[in-house]
Write a protein that holds these residues in place. Sequence first.
Motif, PDB file in Angstrom:
ATOM      1  N   ILE A  50       0.166 -10.332   3.838  1.00  0.00           N
ATOM      2  CA  ILE A  50       1.005 -10.438   2.644  1.00  0.00           C
ATOM      3  C   ILE A  50       0.319  -9.774   1.453  1.00  0.00           C
ATOM      4  O   ILE A  50       0.971  -9.098   0.642  1.00  0.00           O
ATOM      5  CB  ILE A  50       1.313 -11.919   2.333  1.00  0.00           C
ATOM      6  N   SER A  51      -0.991  -9.940   1.331  1.00  0.00           N
ATOM      7  CA  SER A  51      -1.742  -9.318   0.230  1.00  0.00           C
ATOM      8  C   SER A  51      -1.601  -7.808   0.270  1.00  0.00           C
ATOM      9  O   SER A  51      -1.353  -7.153  -0.759  1.00  0.00           O
ATOM     10  CB  SER A  51      -3.225  -9.704   0.315  1.00  0.00           C
ATOM     11  N   ILE A  52      -1.768  -7.240   1.463  1.00  0.00           N
ATOM     12  CA  ILE A  52      -1.655  -5.783   1.623  1.00  0.00           C
ATOM     13  C   ILE A  52      -0.246  -5.309   1.306  1.00  0.00           C
ATOM     14  O   ILE A  52      -0.039  -4.334   0.570  1.00  0.00           O
ATOM     15  CB  ILE A  52      -2.042  -5.374   3.056  1.00  0.00           C
ATOM     16  N   GLN A  53       0.741  -6.007   1.848  1.00  0.00           N
ATOM     17  CA  GLN A  53       2.134  -5.596   1.646  1.00  0.00           C
ATOM     18  C   GLN A  53       2.560  -5.725   0.191  1.00  0.00           C
ATOM     19  O   GLN A  53       3.295  -4.881  -0.327  1.00  0.00           O
ATOM     20  CB  GLN A  53       3.046  -6.420   2.557  1.00  0.00           C
ATOM     21  N   LEU A  54       2.091  -6.769  -0.480  1.00  0.00           N
ATOM     22  CA  LEU A  54       2.417  -6.936  -1.893  1.00  0.00           C
ATOM     23  C   LEU A  54       1.775  -5.832  -2.725  1.00  0.00           C
ATOM     24  O   LEU A  54       2.425  -5.245  -3.608  1.00  0.00           O
ATOM     25  CB  LEU A  54       1.942  -8.307  -2.384  1.00  0.00           C
ATOM     26  N   ALA A  55       0.517  -5.550  -2.453  1.00  0.00           N
ATOM     27  CA  ALA A  55      -0.195  -4.514  -3.206  1.00  0.00           C
ATOM     28  C   ALA A  55       0.479  -3.155  -3.051  1.00  0.00           C
ATOM     29  O   ALA A  55       0.728  -2.449  -4.036  1.00  0.00           O
ATOM     30  CB  ALA A  55      -1.650  -4.449  -2.749  1.00  0.00           C
ATOM     31  N   THR A  78     -10.647  -4.864   6.725  1.00  0.00           N
ATOM     32  CA  THR A  78     -11.038  -3.527   7.175  1.00  0.00           C
ATOM     33  C   THR A  78     -10.316  -3.139   8.460  1.00  0.00           C
ATOM     34  O   THR A  78      -9.787  -2.031   8.588  1.00  0.00           O
ATOM     35  CB  THR A  78     -12.565  -3.453   7.389  1.00  0.00           C
ATOM     36  N   SER A  79     -10.272  -4.071   9.409  1.00  0.00           N
ATOM     37  CA  SER A  79      -9.594  -3.782  10.675  1.00  0.00           C
ATOM     38  C   SER A  79      -8.080  -3.734  10.501  1.00  0.00           C
ATOM     39  O   SER A  79      -7.400  -2.935  11.147  1.00  0.00           O
ATOM     40  CB  SER A  79      -9.962  -4.839  11.728  1.00  0.00           C
ATOM     41  N   ARG A  80      -7.549  -4.563   9.605  1.00  0.00           N
ATOM     42  CA  ARG A  80      -6.094  -4.585   9.384  1.00  0.00           C
ATOM     43  C   ARG A  80      -5.612  -3.251   8.788  1.00  0.00           C
ATOM     44  O   ARG A  80      -4.543  -2.751   9.137  1.00  0.00           O
ATOM     45  CB  ARG A  80      -5.732  -5.747   8.458  1.00  0.00           C
ATOM     46  N   LEU A  81      -6.430  -2.679   7.903  1.00  0.00           N
ATOM     47  CA  LEU A  81      -6.073  -1.404   7.276  1.00  0.00           C
ATOM     48  C   LEU A  81      -6.597  -0.202   8.059  1.00  0.00           C
ATOM     49  O   LEU A  81      -6.307   0.939   7.692  1.00  0.00           O
ATOM     50  CB  LEU A  81      -6.619  -1.347   5.848  1.00  0.00           C
ATOM     51  N   ILE A 147      -4.147  -6.548  -9.991  1.00  0.00           N
ATOM     52  CA  ILE A 147      -5.277  -6.781  -9.096  1.00  0.00           C
ATOM     53  C   ILE A 147      -4.871  -7.900  -8.151  1.00  0.00           C
ATOM     54  O   ILE A 147      -4.636  -9.037  -8.579  1.00  0.00           O
ATOM     55  CB  ILE A 147      -6.554  -7.178  -9.864  1.00  0.00           C
ATOM     56  N   ILE A 148      -4.755  -7.593  -6.871  1.00  0.00           N
ATOM     57  CA  ILE A 148      -4.384  -8.573  -5.861  1.00  0.00           C
ATOM     58  C   ILE A 148      -5.647  -9.009  -5.121  1.00  0.00           C
ATOM     59  O   ILE A 148      -6.371  -8.155  -4.588  1.00  0.00           O
ATOM     60  CB  ILE A 148      -3.364  -7.990  -4.857  1.00  0.00           C
ATOM     61  N   ILE A 149      -5.921 -10.307  -5.112  1.00  0.00           N
ATOM     62  CA  ILE A 149      -7.143 -10.817  -4.485  1.00  0.00           C
ATOM     63  C   ILE A 149      -6.794 -11.638  -3.250  1.00  0.00           C
ATOM     64  O   ILE A 149      -6.109 -12.655  -3.342  1.00  0.00           O
ATOM     65  CB  ILE A 149      -7.952 -11.685  -5.465  1.00  0.00           C
ATOM     66  N   ASP A 150      -7.265 -11.190  -2.110  1.00  0.00           N
ATOM     67  CA  ASP A 150      -7.085 -11.916  -0.856  1.00  0.00           C
ATOM     68  C   ASP A 150      -8.242 -12.905  -0.729  1.00  0.00           C
ATOM     69  O   ASP A 150      -9.389 -12.508  -0.502  1.00  0.00           O
ATOM     70  CB  ASP A 150      -7.073 -10.937   0.319  1.00  0.00           C
ATOM     71  N   ALA A 151      -7.958 -14.193  -0.893  1.00  0.00           N
ATOM     72  CA  ALA A 151      -8.996 -15.220  -0.895  1.00  0.00           C
ATOM     73  C   ALA A 151      -8.974 -16.030   0.400  1.00  0.00           C
ATOM     74  O   ALA A 151      -7.983 -16.042   1.131  1.00  0.00           O
ATOM     75  CB  ALA A 151      -8.805 -16.157  -2.090  1.00  0.00           C
ATOM     76  N   ALA A 152     -10.071 -16.719   0.672  1.00  0.00           N
ATOM     77  CA  ALA A 152     -10.178 -17.557   1.868  1.00  0.00           C
ATOM     78  C   ALA A 152      -9.176 -18.717   1.793  1.00  0.00           C
ATOM     79  O   ALA A 152      -8.740 -19.104   0.700  1.00  0.00           O
ATOM     80  CB  ALA A 152     -11.601 -18.098   1.998  1.00  0.00           C
TER      81      ALA A 152
END
Length: 259
Positions: A50-55, A78-81, A147-152
Amino acid sequence: MRKTTVQLEPMSYAMTEEMKTLRTNILFCGNDKKVITVTSCVMGEGKTKISIQLATSLVELKKRVLLIDADLRKSVMTSRLKATGVDKGLTHFLSGQCSLADVVLATNIPGFHVIFSGPYAPNPTELLAGERFKKTLDYLKSLYDYIIIDAAPLGMVVDAAIIAEHSDGAIMVMESGSVKYKLAQNVKEKLEGAGCPILGAVLNKVDRKKTGNYYGKYYGKYYGKHYEADKKIDTANSEYSNVSEAELGRQIKENLKKR
């Protein structure tokens, strides 16, 4: 500025429309909501996707977007992109092993930059809670539209709450039919306790066979054939250029020299 090549996963027509809805809702929250933390309750709910798609959806509007992989415990960005040439990340920078210019990477998608997490650190909470992270976010806000932050996952570790303290808003990603109500409420309370407004929640991995797929079937029949031709981000006609990428790199380096 250093560069990397990324590959985006294809999205269905229905998923693309849902992401546009999320993007529109964020835009209506106001232009002061620039730093957005994306978290979930537990692992595997799809927050990174979702973070990647939103960005990248925001990039389609010609916004300059920085995606920060701040899941310092178990990153899959890294692997997802399928990113290439990544040797330094956020943990290197926060621990003082490199400069900011070493970890902000331009991509083959104009206007879309990424900071990857870097190798696992034994003290992720301390790194994120440090003054270096806060000051860096404040500085980066002057360079990017979002700035989109993918957090744990906040239901498992406290990292996302620490990041949320320095964010303008948060998005909760929840897997449909998987997360317990009490756990979701606990995550919500932690974000609110950090003083971070919740901009919304994404119900992910919905079983359309159970909920009905009328929207996808009906509209996809008429618009789906046009979607395949339009879904890729147009890099040839983008307003961004190599000059602007180089200029951003120069600004980062000059700013760091002043500190």
